[in-house]
Design a protein around this motif. Structure first.
Motif, PDB file in Angstrom:
ATOM      1  N   LEU A   1      -9.761 -11.343   1.044  1.00  0.00           N
ATOM      2  CA  LEU A   1      -8.249 -11.535   0.718  1.00  0.00           C
ATOM      3  C   LEU A   1      -7.884 -10.724  -0.426  1.00  0.00           C
ATOM      4  O   LEU A   1      -6.742 -10.294  -0.536  1.00  0.00           O
ATOM      5  N   ARG A   2      -8.663 -10.587  -1.426  1.00  0.00           N
ATOM      6  CA  ARG A   2      -8.282  -9.731  -2.538  1.00  0.00           C
ATOM      7  C   ARG A   2      -8.333  -8.290  -2.099  1.00  0.00           C
ATOM      8  O   ARG A   2      -7.626  -7.441  -2.678  1.00  0.00           O
ATOM      9  N   SER A   3      -8.788  -8.004  -0.840  1.00  0.00           N
ATOM     10  CA  SER A   3      -8.800  -6.630  -0.503  1.00  0.00           C
ATOM     11  C   SER A   3      -7.438  -6.105  -0.065  1.00  0.00           C
ATOM     12  O   SER A   3      -6.926  -5.060  -0.067  1.00  0.00           O
ATOM     13  N   ILE A   4      -6.696  -7.271   0.337  1.00  0.00           N
ATOM     14  CA  ILE A   4      -5.251  -7.157   0.662  1.00  0.00           C
ATOM     15  C   ILE A   4      -4.441  -6.425  -0.634  1.00  0.00           C
ATOM     16  O   ILE A   4      -3.680  -5.537  -0.659  1.00  0.00           O
ATOM     17  N   LEU A   5      -4.580  -7.107  -1.730  1.00  0.00           N
ATOM     18  CA  LEU A   5      -3.973  -6.400  -3.244  1.00  0.00           C
ATOM     19  C   LEU A   5      -4.586  -5.009  -3.242  1.00  0.00           C
ATOM     20  O   LEU A   5      -3.974  -4.060  -3.904  1.00  0.00           O
ATOM     21  N   GLU A   6      -5.995  -4.843  -3.262  1.00  0.00           N
ATOM     22  CA  GLU A   6      -6.556  -3.669  -3.695  1.00  0.00           C
ATOM     23  C   GLU A   6      -5.974  -2.759  -2.552  1.00  0.00           C
ATOM     24  O   GLU A   6      -5.678  -1.291  -2.867  1.00  0.00           O
ATOM     25  N   ALA A   7      -5.604  -2.712  -1.134  1.00  0.00           N
ATOM     26  CA  ALA A   7      -4.917  -1.838  -0.527  1.00  0.00           C
ATOM     27  C   ALA A   7      -3.509  -1.553  -0.697  1.00  0.00           C
ATOM     28  O   ALA A   7      -2.975  -0.579  -0.418  1.00  0.00           O
ATOM     29  N   ASN A   8      -2.961  -2.493  -1.278  1.00  0.00           N
ATOM     30  CA  ASN A   8      -1.261  -2.410  -1.542  1.00  0.00           C
ATOM     31  C   ASN A   8      -1.273  -2.649  -3.045  1.00  0.00           C
ATOM     32  O   ASN A   8      -0.572  -3.668  -3.461  1.00  0.00           O
ATOM     33  N   LYS A   9      -1.540  -1.709  -3.953  1.00  0.00           N
ATOM     34  CA  LYS A   9      -1.300  -1.754  -5.166  1.00  0.00           C
ATOM     35  C   LYS A   9       0.178  -1.774  -5.694  1.00  0.00           C
ATOM     36  O   LYS A   9       0.851  -1.313  -4.943  1.00  0.00           O
ATOM     37  N   LEU A  10       0.456  -2.578  -6.598  1.00  0.00           N
ATOM     38  CA  LEU A  10       1.670  -2.544  -7.030  1.00  0.00           C
ATOM     39  C   LEU A  10       2.247  -1.372  -7.641  1.00  0.00           C
ATOM     40  O   LEU A  10       1.774  -0.538  -8.507  1.00  0.00           O
TER      41      LEU A  10
ATOM     42  N   PHE B   1       3.927  -9.280  -4.635  1.00  0.00           N
ATOM     43  CA  PHE B   1       4.019 -10.638  -5.005  1.00  0.00           C
ATOM     44  C   PHE B   1       3.692 -11.556  -3.881  1.00  0.00           C
ATOM     45  O   PHE B   1       2.993 -12.734  -4.306  1.00  0.00           O
ATOM     46  N   ARG B   2       4.179 -11.259  -2.853  1.00  0.00           N
ATOM     47  CA  ARG B   2       3.986 -12.294  -1.712  1.00  0.00           C
ATOM     48  C   ARG B   2       2.382 -12.186  -1.513  1.00  0.00           C
ATOM     49  O   ARG B   2       1.883 -13.184  -1.433  1.00  0.00           O
ATOM     50  N   ASN B   3       1.757 -11.070  -1.328  1.00  0.00           N
ATOM     51  CA  ASN B   3       0.234 -11.156  -1.232  1.00  0.00           C
ATOM     52  C   ASN B   3      -0.432 -11.745  -2.464  1.00  0.00           C
ATOM     53  O   ASN B   3      -1.297 -12.461  -2.253  1.00  0.00           O
ATOM     54  N   LEU B   4       0.058 -11.643  -3.587  1.00  0.00           N
ATOM     55  CA  LEU B   4      -0.636 -12.179  -4.898  1.00  0.00           C
ATOM     56  C   LEU B   4      -0.573 -13.650  -4.538  1.00  0.00           C
ATOM     57  O   LEU B   4      -1.505 -14.315  -5.016  1.00  0.00           O
ATOM     58  N   LYS B   5       0.475 -14.109  -4.395  1.00  0.00           N
ATOM     59  CA  LYS B   5       0.610 -15.732  -4.049  1.00  0.00           C
ATOM     60  C   LYS B   5      -0.395 -16.162  -2.795  1.00  0.00           C
ATOM     61  O   LYS B   5      -0.899 -17.446  -2.943  1.00  0.00           O
ATOM     62  N   ILE B   6      -0.772 -15.355  -2.016  1.00  0.00           N
ATOM     63  CA  ILE B   6      -1.408 -15.675  -0.983  1.00  0.00           C
ATOM     64  C   ILE B   6      -2.902 -15.810  -1.354  1.00  0.00           C
ATOM     65  O   ILE B   6      -3.571 -16.689  -1.035  1.00  0.00           O
TER      66      ILE B   6
ATOM     67  N   VAL C   1      -7.058 -10.518 -11.553  1.00  0.00           N
ATOM     68  CA  VAL C   1      -6.582 -10.073 -10.122  1.00  0.00           C
ATOM     69  C   VAL C   1      -5.263  -9.189  -9.919  1.00  0.00           C
ATOM     70  O   VAL C   1      -5.029  -8.140  -9.487  1.00  0.00           O
ATOM     71  N   MET C   2      -4.334  -9.660 -10.773  1.00  0.00           N
ATOM     72  CA  MET C   2      -2.940  -8.965 -10.921  1.00  0.00           C
ATOM     73  C   MET C   2      -2.996  -7.506 -11.545  1.00  0.00           C
ATOM     74  O   MET C   2      -2.568  -6.424 -10.936  1.00  0.00           O
ATOM     75  N   LEU C   3      -3.718  -7.519 -12.712  1.00  0.00           N
ATOM     76  CA  LEU C   3      -3.847  -6.294 -13.271  1.00  0.00           C
ATOM     77  C   LEU C   3      -4.653  -5.447 -12.322  1.00  0.00           C
ATOM     78  O   LEU C   3      -4.389  -4.033 -12.232  1.00  0.00           O
ATOM     79  N   ALA C   4      -5.869  -5.686 -11.840  1.00  0.00           N
ATOM     80  CA  ALA C   4      -6.646  -4.891 -10.783  1.00  0.00           C
ATOM     81  C   ALA C   4      -5.686  -4.370  -9.895  1.00  0.00           C
ATOM     82  O   ALA C   4      -6.252  -3.448  -9.051  1.00  0.00           O
ATOM     83  N   SER C   5      -4.923  -4.971  -9.380  1.00  0.00           N
ATOM     84  CA  SER C   5      -3.767  -4.476  -8.049  1.00  0.00           C
ATOM     85  C   SER C   5      -2.449  -3.812  -8.586  1.00  0.00           C
ATOM     86  O   SER C   5      -1.598  -3.859  -7.776  1.00  0.00           O
ATOM     87  N   MET C   6      -2.494  -3.221  -9.721  1.00  0.00           N
ATOM     88  CA  MET C   6      -1.612  -2.412 -10.163  1.00  0.00           C
ATOM     89  C   MET C   6      -1.752  -1.073 -10.415  1.00  0.00           C
ATOM     90  O   MET C   6      -3.187  -0.797 -10.479  1.00  0.00           O
TER      91      MET C   6
END
Length: 119
Positions: free
Chosen positions: A7-16, A25-30, A74-79
């Motif tokens: 699931l974290r890979s979703i954020l890695e693939a879609n950095k902010l 933000f929707r992916n972060l909440k998931i 998690v947030m910082l890693a996905s920015m």
């Protein structure tokens, strides 16, 4: 733990980046919901405890603080790197508030420019 990573890979693939804040933000909440940490988005960290606080209060405070730290990572890693540098010393709620203000201003400006061109 494998499900957390997938699931974290979703954020890695879609950095902010600025145009994708709402999707990010929707992916972060998931991701945080799946990890049982989504409450940190809405609940501020309790005030620092006094020395004579009960063991239960100290444990609840530390649990919330730990979850907030993990969610912030998690947030910082996905920015993007630029956004990471701007937010690395903030707690989760401060980051979200700042990001919402930042990207809402950009969207308003963009809408204004589009409206101006149309009229």
């Amino acid at each position: 733990m494998a499900s957390n990573l997938s699931l974290r890979s979703i954020l890695e693939a879609n950095k902010l980046t600025s145009p994708n804040f709402l999707d990010w933000f929707r992916n972060l909440k998931i991701v945080l919901k799946q990890e049982n940490k989504s409450y940190v988005l809405d609940t501020p960290i309790p005030p620092v405890l006094v020395d004579d606080a009960s063991g239960k209060d100290k444990e609840a405070y530390q649990h919330h603080k730990d979850d907030d730290d993990q969610a912030a990572c998690v947030m910082l890693a996905s920015m993007t790197l630029k956004l990471q540098k701007q937010h690395e010393h903030m707690d989760v709620q401060s980051m979200i508030l700042y990001l919402k203000e930042l990207f809402n201003k950009e969207r308003r400006t963009e809408r204004y420019e589009i409206s101006k061109e149309l009229f």
